[in-house]
Design an enzyme around this catalytic site. Sequence first.
Site, short mmCIF file in Angstrom:
data_model
loop_
_atom_site.label_atom_id
_atom_site.label_comp_id
_atom_site.label_asym_id
_atom_site.label_seq_id
_atom_site.Cartn_x
_atom_site.Cartn_y
_atom_site.Cartn_z
N HIS A 237 0.89 -1.15 0.00
CA HIS A 237 0.00 0.00 0.00
C HIS A 237 0.93 1.20 0.00
O HIS A 237 1.72 1.38 0.92
CB HIS A 237 -0.89 -0.07 1.24
CG HIS A 237 -1.48 1.24 1.67
ND1 HIS A 237 -2.03 2.13 0.80
CD2 HIS A 237 -1.61 1.79 2.90
CE1 HIS A 237 -2.45 3.19 1.48
NE2 HIS A 237 -2.20 3.00 2.75
N TYR B 2 -6.38 8.47 -0.09
CA TYR B 2 -6.70 9.33 1.05
C TYR B 2 -5.62 10.40 1.23
O TYR B 2 -4.48 10.22 0.81
CB TYR B 2 -6.86 8.53 2.35
CG TYR B 2 -5.66 7.72 2.79
CD1 TYR B 2 -4.61 8.32 3.47
CD2 TYR B 2 -5.59 6.36 2.54
CE1 TYR B 2 -3.51 7.58 3.90
CE2 TYR B 2 -4.49 5.61 2.95
CZ TYR B 2 -3.45 6.22 3.64
OH TYR B 2 -2.37 5.49 4.05
N ASP C 189 -27.06 -23.51 12.61
CA ASP C 189 -28.33 -24.26 12.55
C ASP C 189 -28.17 -25.21 11.37
O ASP C 189 -27.62 -24.85 10.35
CB ASP C 189 -29.54 -23.34 12.39
CG ASP C 189 -29.62 -22.74 11.00
OD1 ASP C 189 -28.58 -22.32 10.49
OD2 ASP C 189 -30.73 -22.67 10.43
C1 LIG Z 1 1.29 2.55 4.56
C2 LIG Z 1 0.30 1.93 5.47
C3 LIG Z 1 -0.61 2.74 6.13
C4 LIG Z 1 -1.57 2.16 6.97
N1 LIG Z 1 -2.45 2.97 7.58
C5 LIG Z 1 -3.42 2.43 8.36
C6 LIG Z 1 -4.38 3.27 8.96
O1 LIG Z 1 -4.37 4.48 8.79
N2 LIG Z 1 -5.34 2.69 9.72
C7 LIG Z 1 -5.38 1.35 9.92
O2 LIG Z 1 -6.30 0.88 10.59
N3 LIG Z 1 -4.46 0.52 9.37
C8 LIG Z 1 -3.49 1.03 8.59
N4 LIG Z 1 -2.57 0.22 8.00
C9 LIG Z 1 -2.61 -1.24 8.28
C10 LIG Z 1 -1.89 -1.54 9.59
O3 LIG Z 1 -0.63 -0.94 9.59
C11 LIG Z 1 -1.69 -3.04 9.82
O4 LIG Z 1 -2.85 -3.74 9.46
C12 LIG Z 1 -1.39 -3.33 11.29
O5 LIG Z 1 -0.34 -2.51 11.74
C13 LIG Z 1 -1.00 -4.78 11.52
O6 LIG Z 1 -0.66 -4.95 12.85
P1 LIG Z 1 -0.06 -6.34 13.37
O7 LIG Z 1 0.19 -6.20 14.82
O8 LIG Z 1 -0.93 -7.44 12.91
O9 LIG Z 1 1.30 -6.54 12.55
P2 LIG Z 1 2.73 -5.86 12.71
O10 LIG Z 1 2.65 -4.49 13.21
O11 LIG Z 1 3.41 -6.07 11.39
O12 LIG Z 1 3.42 -6.74 13.82
C14 LIG Z 1 3.85 -8.06 13.58
C15 LIG Z 1 5.08 -8.29 14.40
O13 LIG Z 1 5.44 -9.67 14.32
C16 LIG Z 1 6.83 -9.73 14.47
N5 LIG Z 1 7.35 -11.01 13.97
C17 LIG Z 1 7.20 -11.51 12.72
N6 LIG Z 1 7.82 -12.69 12.61
C18 LIG Z 1 8.37 -12.95 13.82
C19 LIG Z 1 9.16 -14.01 14.33
N7 LIG Z 1 9.51 -15.05 13.58
N8 LIG Z 1 9.57 -13.94 15.62
C20 LIG Z 1 9.22 -12.89 16.40
N9 LIG Z 1 8.49 -11.85 15.96
C21 LIG Z 1 8.07 -11.88 14.69
C22 LIG Z 1 7.33 -8.57 13.63
O14 LIG Z 1 8.63 -8.17 13.98
C23 LIG Z 1 6.28 -7.50 13.90
O15 LIG Z 1 6.68 -6.58 14.88
C24 LIG Z 1 -1.61 0.76 7.15
C25 LIG Z 1 -0.69 -0.05 6.48
C26 LIG Z 1 0.25 0.52 5.63
C27 LIG Z 1 1.18 -0.37 4.91
#
Ligand SMILES: Cc1cc2nc3c(=O)[nH]c(=O)nc-3n(C[C@H](O)[C@H](O)[C@H](O)COP(=O)(O)OP(=O)(O)OC[C@H]3O[C@@H](n4cnc5c(N)ncnc54)[C@H](O)[C@@H]3O)c2cc1C
Length: 839
Positions: free
Chosen positions: A225, A256, A547
């Site tokens: 994105h 946006y 159901d």
């Molecule tokens: C440019 C952009 C703008 C966005 N803006 C918005 C917005 O305005 N509003 C909104 O609602 N959403 C927004 N989003 C979406 C949002 O950022 C994500 O959906 C959300 O942050 C996901 O959160 P999460 O905790 O699932 O994942 P993440 O924040 O990616 O966390 C996952 C974590 O898992 C850890 N991890 C992975 N593998 C391992 C491993 N093997 N061992 C240990 N740790 C591991 C990673 O290091 C990471 O810290 C945006 C996304 C993008 C790309």
Amino acid sequence: MSALPSTAKAVIIGAGIVGNSMAYHLAQLGWTNLVQIDKGPLPNPGGSTGHASNFIFPVDHSKEMAALTFDSVAQYKALGVFTECGGIEVARTQERMQELQRRMTSAKSWGIGDVSIVSPAEVKELVPYIDESVIVGGFYTKGVGVVDSLRAGTLMREKAQEMGALTVGANVEVTGMTVDDGRIKTVHTNSGDIDTEYVVIACGVWSPHLAEMAGAKIPLTPAVHQMMDIGPAPRFADAKGDIEFPIVRDMDTNMYERQHGTGLEIGSYAHRPILYDPEDLPSVEEASLSPTEFPFTPDDFEIQLEQSLELMPEIVGDETVGQKYAINGLLSLTPDGMPVLGEAPEVKGLWSVAAVWIKEGPGIGRAVSEWMVLGQSEIDLHASDIARFYDHQKTREHIKQRTAEGFNKTYGIVHPSEQWASNRGVRVSPYYSRQKELGAQFYEAVGWERPQWYGSNESLLAEYGDRVMPRTAEWESRWWSPIINAEHLALRDRAGIVDLTAFAIFDVVGPGALDALQRIALRQMDVNVGKVVYTPVLGENGGFKSDLTIMRLGDEHFRVVTGGAHGMADKKWFADRMPSDGSAVLTDLTSALTTIGIWGPRARDIVSDVTSADLSHAGFGFGTCRRVEMGPLEVLASRISYVGELGWELYVPMEQGARLWDLLWEAATPHDAVPVGIGVYASTGRLEKGYRAYGAELESEFTVVEAGMSPPKVKSADFIGKEAYLRHRDEDPAAILCTLTVDDHKGPDGQLRYMMGGEPIVAKDGSALVDSHGRRSYVTSAGSGPSVGKHLLMSYLPPEQAVVGCELMVDYLGHSYPVSVATVDAQPLFDPKNERILS
Ligand SMILES: Cc1cc2nc3c(=O)[nH]c(=O)nc-3n(C[C@H](O)[C@H](O)[C@H](O)COP(=O)(O)OP(=O)(O)OC[C@H]3O[C@@H](n4cnc5c(N)ncnc54)[C@H](O)[C@@H]3O)c2cc1C
């Protein structure tokens, strides 16, 4: 490296917004010995949370997502990290204005206040740097805001630590998992191993990779994105905080624009889908920015820059305003656009909390924690349940094709009946080629190609004239045909043949089968062999899990038949509740059996032509099943009906289906029977009879009593949800499911309009109907009732309004239409005494 315990109640992997929300809520609900690890540094470990734009628009057409977002906003506010700024979804086209009106109705249905349709001039007042000549209007939501998601996460982790429930390990990478006898056992990290009862995968775009370590699948793909931050802009020079102007979503360009301090963030969902595989993601050390920020590809943003220039020339067109930052940010996309939540069907104790955005993170954290700790969440999560996927829906090819198609629909105008174009034809019934010859219009159900209606029935339109309730408005005519209503009338007049191959079917067999099913089903399962039982399946809170029908085929042999859409979730629910001593075993026969339904006044004559079995009412009673010979086939015939007519469901092995179709077809032709699509089966036929559907009327938030499905007696055997159910029987219901008819369809331009479902039912003065549990009345299902000549709506109403004849209104696309209550409880509108079914 942090010192981590070697055992844990649960290991939460990931410290983005989702992992942090899970850690907090699991602790809140009383779990201790929790361990949370992330391979990155804290507070920003490099996941998607660290670079999100962090804004929240609360209105969504999905009730489930709206409820989760509503709860998240409340939690962010309680943490003190929410800044309300308002938001406007602007329209450049009239088609979009209609969509914005639809958003008004969704807001009202789900109880989201402070929303309004605004004119270009009003948009200009709110966002003075916009060129209002580019737009035709907007949808303003006062409650839109931005959050500090990293701060929220830190606060949530700290609270769990203060409770003494959580150990946090930063810079610790999970490298593998051990599963023992189908249950998660150990998490392996580069800081040691942790034996644990539960694992929560909250790893955003990495989640599929983590699931694979345990032999499970989380069907999502990392996707780009694009986002650019420009500034400083003179207009925002005096900005004191993060945000002071409403966020603008330029819906028709899939973009946006959000003021961020002295700059402007421009985000796009308009570019080509740019999809990755989880193994393509760089490590923290390898990443140039962060592992979820890939280098910006300017070519993909070219048109978007022009479009943002059109809308906000003062800022984007100012040559003194530079580009501060631009990324190809990664987020998670799923094949159907919904999150992936719940225990993985492949591994006990392995939970997925993936494909979750900032806007719903804390709400989902709460709901999934409730599910893990209490067995059920307050907000119904059925549309996000990881168990919903069939195996073919978890393949990379399917995920890639559907997410590529879905990406540009992020801000799209998606019709409620809209069909996917990609990856079709994956599951076809034995009748597929015959149906194609009959001009079937195929809709997809969990991969199956199912006729929604048949072109060959077009000639019925002349036969039935205006009784087919023709539509003229484009929106309601899209993905619809009057042939559906003609098929309905022909089925009621003569007979119809319906392809029901999409059913999910599983057998429960063994000495413990009866006890197991008694425990799962609300209705009495200790019935004679040959009985068919239609039963609710409840959760502990007495709300609906499903159901479905269960046939007793032998003393120790039961067959469960359920809707395809929810089939895999039902399978998990049943499989999880089979006795641990192996005295009953569940076998999935979905792909082994095919089903044809034949119903209508001539159904007995037709089926009699292909069998010598006694099909008389006395010889083959309603609600019974047995094996009968039909030509060279042995068929399991079950006399039930979801359309309110005499007839049978006929089950044969998949490879014999074509022969069964041909036999019936030949016998049916002299009776002028017709092939009938799912448009009748799932909508018009069932609505006239007031039959409920799981996922529409039936959800965990409603009770059996409210749904009017309470049998007169309660069985003595214990069953899941019994305690709650007995309580509900003793209480006055807070709402009662009713069928309403639309009394006047005339819209503001004189066209007749037909509601489609999800709209608010309101009092005559326009005020919302709210029951004593705070739930609003909305249309759970809508559709034609050609035999009763009315458009039908189902809705839960507070008891004061649940009275036959009560006059109310339904809001639809900016206009209110009069409706009245036609039936209360399960009373059918068509053939109320069920004489046809019982003939
Ligand atoms: C440019 C952009 C703008 C966005 N803006 C918005 C917005 O305005 N509003 C909104 O609602 N959403 C927004 N989003 C979406 C949002 O950022 C994500 O959906 C959300 O942050 C996901 O959160 P999460 O905790 O699932 O994942 P993440 O924040 O990616 O966390 C996952 C974590 O898992 C850890 N991890 C992975 N593998 C391992 C491993 N093997 N061992 C240990 N740790 C591991 C990673 O290091 C990471 O810290 C945006 C996304 C993008 C790309």
